[in-house]
Design an enzyme around this catalytic site. Structure first.
Site, PDB file in Angstrom:
ATOM      1  N   HIS A 193      86.953 -22.856 123.640  1.00  0.00           N
ATOM      2  CA  HIS A 193      87.356 -21.459 123.536  1.00  0.00           C
ATOM      3  C   HIS A 193      88.592 -21.118 124.348  1.00  0.00           C
ATOM      4  O   HIS A 193      88.961 -19.947 124.452  1.00  0.00           O
ATOM      5  CB  HIS A 193      86.186 -20.543 123.882  1.00  0.00           C
ATOM      6  CG  HIS A 193      85.306 -20.315 122.697  1.00  0.00           C
ATOM      7  ND1 HIS A 193      84.502 -21.304 122.183  1.00  0.00           N
ATOM      8  CD2 HIS A 193      85.133 -19.246 121.890  1.00  0.00           C
ATOM      9  CE1 HIS A 193      83.864 -20.847 121.132  1.00  0.00           C
ATOM     10  NE2 HIS A 193      84.233 -19.601 120.929  1.00  0.00           N
ATOM     11  N   TYR A 371      85.014 -27.741 113.989  1.00  0.00           N
ATOM     12  CA  TYR A 371      84.347 -27.687 115.289  1.00  0.00           C
ATOM     13  C   TYR A 371      83.209 -26.669 115.322  1.00  0.00           C
ATOM     14  O   TYR A 371      82.634 -26.416 116.376  1.00  0.00           O
ATOM     15  CB  TYR A 371      85.353 -27.356 116.393  1.00  0.00           C
ATOM     16  CG  TYR A 371      85.332 -28.313 117.561  1.00  0.00           C
ATOM     17  CD1 TYR A 371      84.249 -28.379 118.419  1.00  0.00           C
ATOM     18  CD2 TYR A 371      86.407 -29.162 117.812  1.00  0.00           C
ATOM     19  CE1 TYR A 371      84.230 -29.252 119.497  1.00  0.00           C
ATOM     20  CE2 TYR A 371      86.404 -30.038 118.891  1.00  0.00           C
ATOM     21  CZ  TYR A 371      85.305 -30.077 119.729  1.00  0.00           C
ATOM     22  OH  TYR A 371      85.289 -30.948 120.788  1.00  0.00           O
TER      23      TYR A 371
END
Length: 604
Positions: A193, A371
């Site tokens: 992230h 992902y």
């Protein structure tokens, strides 16, 4: 008159003819260029192939193809013959040579500089220079193609909800046979992230992560303003608070940093960190706390080594050291676990110093999409002897304070995660996120699974049964898509047959590894100009990087140095734990977790 009408109809038909490149006629990474409305030309430059469609190999290419083993053969060799690999791992020359080959063979599959994006399916300055776009491994399917996948399949893709329900949603939890645990799952979510930061306002093809790589903005903040609000401006450190004798992130009130929390979360539990979404689950806040502690620990070491340095230099050098630690942990612990290799991976930037390699990176939207490993998530989260549901876990930092970091690390190291490939393992609690992943892939006009397999030098699948390795899901997929060449990328990655005793199938690994290794080794700190002791405050800082591991990170920052690993050491059937009926401070009975997560980001 009739003849003129026929001619007019024919002219109109030609003017609306499909783009001749819709059929993807150019093979082996040749590039298709339309000529007029019904002709095309394949540019085979530097592909190693020639001919109308770049299908005839040049002499050297033919030899390489004859000698090159298949990816599955390479995987088999690397995951067997443990005794041989133990010898290789202890011979530096051999280990370095193999690691160099792993890095170059993977990273050279990624275009650098970047080539396409969601709006430009051809080379353009905008696609190269505009950092607010994710790049693309393959150009989007052209708007004037007859079907969503070019020319294959139906004119409309199946309903994404139907795809989700028939082949992706979990019937019962399927544990990962490779032993992946929740310590790994939350590391993956926390780590990625910093560069998977889709700009939801502009669309799925855009990113707010303008660093496009490992810059630790999820620790320090994406903007200078956010960074300054999180900094103590003393000895290079970040702001913190002490609770029960342990260091935790400061609060939103103390920093005035924007974080995403529902209104009911008490002020003292609104922790502030670099990534605004990390209040979502305590597993993310666990890692945010660990890296906060590590930054301040490194600052103390540098301060002792360099009492003459000011706050700014201590901060900036500590950040570079943490970037180095992160890359080393990702390659030698995280990727090592995922690979299942007996060959021991090595983080050593000097291996590439005499190779053709560009120290830059651009995150691809396909990398972001693949992902989305939602099957990793269990049905409940086990901490000590208590079991928390998704509802109880969301936006509930009180759990982190109640149990403490040591028990979190111990519990997540023991709890097994779900298998990603093989189908039917996406938790119902995150079904909205998985559906959004399919919908956004369509919005970005991804090409088919087989086109991506060809792009990464894999043989295309010839049937749905070959894709799934079984008959029942294959029949469902055939009814939905009809043609294997019309199979979408994201659902295919989740239903693909796993490699033996592995978490992923072939496509996930062969697409993901090049993006991952290019992004890691393309970091500026890995370049000859940066990779030297002086960059990191001398031998002391350099040693912190070169000795980093997930275990050392935990030992240096968590009381009692609990055992930490990315895999369950002795996988056992999940034992029945006490359901924690209390949501503590969270009051989440009326909150739908799928709605909350969908609103925030498909990446969560």
């Amino acid at each position: 008159m009739l003849f003129r009408a026929v001619l007019l109809c024919a002219a109109l038909a030609l003017s609306h003819a499909a783009n001749p490149c819709c059929s993807n006629p150019c093979q082996n990474r040749g590039e298709c260029m339309s000529i007029g409305f019904d002709q095309y030309k394949c540019d085979c430059t530097r592909t190693g192939f020639y001919g109308e469609n770049c299908t005839t190999p040049e002499f050297l290419t033919r030899i390489k193809l004859l000698l090159k083993p298949t990816p599955n053969t390479v995987h088999y060799i690397l995951t067997h013959f443990k005794g041989v690999w133990n010898i290789v791992n202890n011979i530096p020359f051999l280990r370095n040579s193999i690691m160099r080959y792993v890095l170059t063979s993977r990273s050279h599959l990624i275009d650098s500089p970047p080539t396409y994006n969601v709006h430009y399916g051809y080379k353009s300055w905008e696609a190269f220079s505009n950092l607010s776009y994710y790049t693309r491994a393959l150009p989007p399917v052209a708007d004037d193609c007859p079907t969503p996948m070019g020319v294959k399949g139906n004119k409309e893709l199946p309903d994404s909800k139907e795809v989700l329900e028939k082949v992706l949603l979990r019937r019962e939890f399927i544990p990962d046979p490779q032993g992946t645990n929740m310590m790994f799952a939350f590391f993956a979510q926390h780590f990625t992230h910093q560069f998977f930061k889709t700009d939801q306002k502009r669309g799925p093809g855009f990113t707010r992560g303008l660093g496009h790589g490992v810059d630790l903005n999820h620790v320090y903040g994406e903007t200078l303003d956010r960074q300054h609000k999180l900094r103590l401006f003393q000895d290079g450190k970040l702001k913190y608070q002490v609770i029960g004798g342990e260091v935790y992130p400061p609060t939103v009130k103390d920093t005035q940093v924007d974080m995403i929390y529902p209104p009911h979360v008490p002020e003292h539990l609104r922790f502030a960190v670099g990534q605004e979404v990390f209040g979502l689950v305590p597993g993310l806040m666990m890692y945010a706390t660990i890296w906060l502690r590590e930054h301040n620990r490194v600052c103390d070491i540098l301060k002792q080594e360099h009492p003459e340095w000011d706050d700014e230099r201590l901060f900036q050098t500590s950040r570079l050291i943490l970037i180095g630690e992160t890359i080393k942990i990702v390659i030698e612990d995280y990727v090592q676990h995922l690979s299942g290799y007996h060959f021991k991976l090595k983080f050593d930037p000097e291996l590439l110093f005499n190779q053709q390699f560009q120290y830059q990176n651009r995150i691809a939207s396909e990398f972001n999409t693949l992902y989305h490993w939602h099957p990793l998530l269990p049905d409940t989260f086990n901490i000590e002897d208590q079991e928390y549901t998704f509802k109880q876990f969301l936006y509930n930092n009180s759990i982190l304070l109640e149990h403490g970091l040591a028990h979190f690390v111990e519990s997540f190291t023991r709890q097994i995660a779900g298998r990603v490939a093989g189908g039917r393992n996406v938790p119902i609690a995150v079904q909205a996120v998985a559906k959004a992943s399919i919908d956004q892939s369509r919005e970005m006009k991804y090409q088919s699974l087989n086109e991506y397999r060809k792009r990464f030098s894999l043989k295309p699948y010839t049937s749905f049964e070959e894709l799934t390795g079984e008959k029942e899901m294959a029949a469902e997929l055939k009814a939905l898509y009809h043609d294997i060449d019309a199979m979408e990328l994201y659902p295919a990655l989740l239903v693909e047959k796993p490699r033996p005793d592995a978490i992923f199938g072939e496509t996930m690994v062969e697409l993901g590894a090049p993006f991952s290794l290019k992004g890691l080794m393309g970091n500026p700190i890995c370049s000859p100009q940066y990779w030297k002791p002086s960059t990191f405050g001398g031998e002391v800082g350099f040693r912190i990087i070169n000795t980093a591991s997930i275990q050392s990170l935990i030992c240096n920052n968590v009381k009692g140095c609990p055992f930490a690993s990315f895999n369950v050491q002795d996988p056992q059937p999940t034992k029945t734990a006490t359901i924690n009926a209390s949501a503590s401070h969270s009051r989440l009975d009326d909150i739908n977790p799928t709605v909350l997560i969908k609103r925030r980001s498909t990446e969560l």
